[in-house]
Design a protein around this motif. Structure first.
Motif, short mmCIF file in Angstrom:
data_model
loop_
_atom_site.label_atom_id
_atom_site.label_comp_id
_atom_site.label_asym_id
_atom_site.label_seq_id
_atom_site.Cartn_x
_atom_site.Cartn_y
_atom_site.Cartn_z
N LEU A 186 40.53 39.43 46.38
CA LEU A 186 40.58 38.02 46.76
C LEU A 186 39.19 37.45 47.05
N MET A 187 38.27 38.31 47.46
CA MET A 187 36.93 37.84 47.83
C MET A 187 35.98 37.78 46.64
N ARG A 188 36.46 38.16 45.46
CA ARG A 188 35.58 38.25 44.29
C ARG A 188 35.76 37.05 43.36
N PRO A 189 34.67 36.53 42.82
CA PRO A 189 34.80 35.47 41.80
C PRO A 189 35.40 36.05 40.52
N GLY A 190 36.21 35.25 39.86
CA GLY A 190 36.83 35.72 38.63
C GLY A 190 37.77 36.87 38.84
N ARG A 191 38.40 36.93 40.02
CA ARG A 191 39.23 38.08 40.39
C ARG A 191 40.39 38.30 39.42
N GLU A 192 40.90 37.21 38.80
CA GLU A 192 42.04 37.35 37.90
C GLU A 192 41.69 38.14 36.64
N TYR A 193 40.40 38.25 36.33
CA TYR A 193 39.98 38.90 35.09
C TYR A 193 39.55 40.35 35.30
N THR A 194 39.68 40.87 36.51
CA THR A 194 39.19 42.22 36.81
C THR A 194 39.84 43.28 35.94
N LEU A 195 41.16 43.23 35.81
CA LEU A 195 41.86 44.23 35.00
C LEU A 195 41.51 44.07 33.53
N LYS A 196 41.44 42.86 33.05
CA LYS A 196 41.11 42.63 31.65
C LYS A 196 39.75 43.24 31.31
N ARG A 197 38.76 43.03 32.18
CA ARG A 197 37.44 43.62 31.95
C ARG A 197 37.49 45.14 32.01
N ALA A 198 38.28 45.67 32.94
CA ALA A 198 38.37 47.13 33.10
C ALA A 198 38.99 47.80 31.88
N LEU A 199 39.98 47.15 31.27
CA LEU A 199 40.69 47.75 30.14
C LEU A 199 39.92 47.62 28.83
N ALA A 200 38.96 46.73 28.77
CA ALA A 200 38.25 46.44 27.51
C ALA A 200 37.73 47.70 26.80
N PRO A 201 37.13 48.68 27.50
CA PRO A 201 36.61 49.86 26.80
C PRO A 201 37.69 50.73 26.15
N LEU A 202 38.97 50.52 26.53
CA LEU A 202 40.05 51.36 26.02
C LEU A 202 40.78 50.75 24.83
N LEU A 203 40.50 49.50 24.52
CA LEU A 203 41.33 48.80 23.55
C LEU A 203 41.36 49.48 22.18
#
Length: 264
Positions: free
Chosen positions: A98-115
């Motif tokens: 909740l304290m991070r900017p762009g928090r909704e995109y955290t999972l999307k960024r994390a999964l990117a290397p696995l796509l």
């Protein structure tokens, strides 16, 4: 292109975890490379696929909050699906994110290397509409809503659909709503059919075929650390295999999704 399917419903007990585990295993049987992601701090998906959440040192929590490379947390399973597990630590991730900017995109960024490693990624969203579910919807290409065939089961569906609409408008315009999936379905009762007809008519969303029947095999499979697909032949496993066929054809060549007509 990797398909990322979010399985979401803020109501608990509607077979989200069963759907993720069984659908994932059925897609593997069709030759797909599948990753399932446990976004629920209860760790039910992790446990049901044979891993003890209490004994894991690295999980989705460390990936989302501490920048641990996602590949370091992925586990294999007897089902042939790969698992990004959850532990109870994930309960604290909501406050941290909740304290991070762009928090909704955290999972999307994390999964990117696995796509490039997977054809399908299936997300088991927690029973809430908090930050973790918003992350799942923002990362997903499509969303499926499991719906228990009981009178009170569709309370909150309208709120979930509004959340999906807001995600489509703000963080993920490419998100597609596949529809509802009837779970714990008893074809012998008019009550189950009436609930589905009410949901379809009230919210104007398709109900995917086939409905998933109520069977004790699901509970037995979870207790043994496997999906129902791995066990003996039963109507629940066959329903998930048919659903996997339905979704795979749709994702591969755009075949229209088969839907269930509760009035038929």
């Amino acid at each position: 292109m990797t398909t990322i399917l979010a399985v979401a419903n803020q109501k608990g007990g509607v077979a989200k975890t069963t759907t993720v585990a069984s659908l994932g295993a059925a897609l593997v049987a069709l030759g797909r490379r599948v990753l399932v992601v446990d976004l629920d701090p209860q760790g039910s998906l992790t446990f049901s696929l044979g891993h003890n959440p209490d004994k894991l040192e690295t999980s989705i929590h460390e990936v989302l909050t501490a920048g641990v490379p996602v590949g370091d947390a992925v586990l294999g399973t007897d089902e042939g699906v790969d698992l990004l597990p959850a532990t109870i630590d994930l309960a604290g991730a909501e406050a941290l994110l909740l304290m991070r900017p762009g928090r909704e995109y955290t999972l999307k960024r994390a999964l990117a290397p696995l796509l490039e490693n997977y054809d399908v990624i299936v997300l088991d969203c927690p029973p809430s509409l908090g930050v973790l579910t918003l992350n799942g919807l923002t990362a997903a290409t499509s969303v499926l809503i499991p719906l228990q065939c009981e009178t009170l089961a569709h309370r909150g569906v309208g709120q979930l659909l509004r959340t999906v609409s807001e995600v489509q408008q703000i963080t993920n315009p490419d998100l597609t709503l596949l529809g509802a999936l009837a779970t714990l379905y008893d074809a012998r009762t008019t009550h189950s059919r009436d609930v589905l007809a009410d949901v379809s008519g009230r919210y104007d969303i398709p109900v995917l075929a086939p409905p998933i029947p109520r069977t004790v095999r699901f509970a037995e499979a979870s207790a043994s650390g496997t999906s129902v697909i791995a066990g003996r032949k039963n109507k629940g496993a066959q329903a998930y295999r048919d659903l996997a066929d339905n979704l795979a054809a749709h994702w591969t060549d755009g075949t229209p999704l088969a839907t269930y007509d509760a009035d038929a």
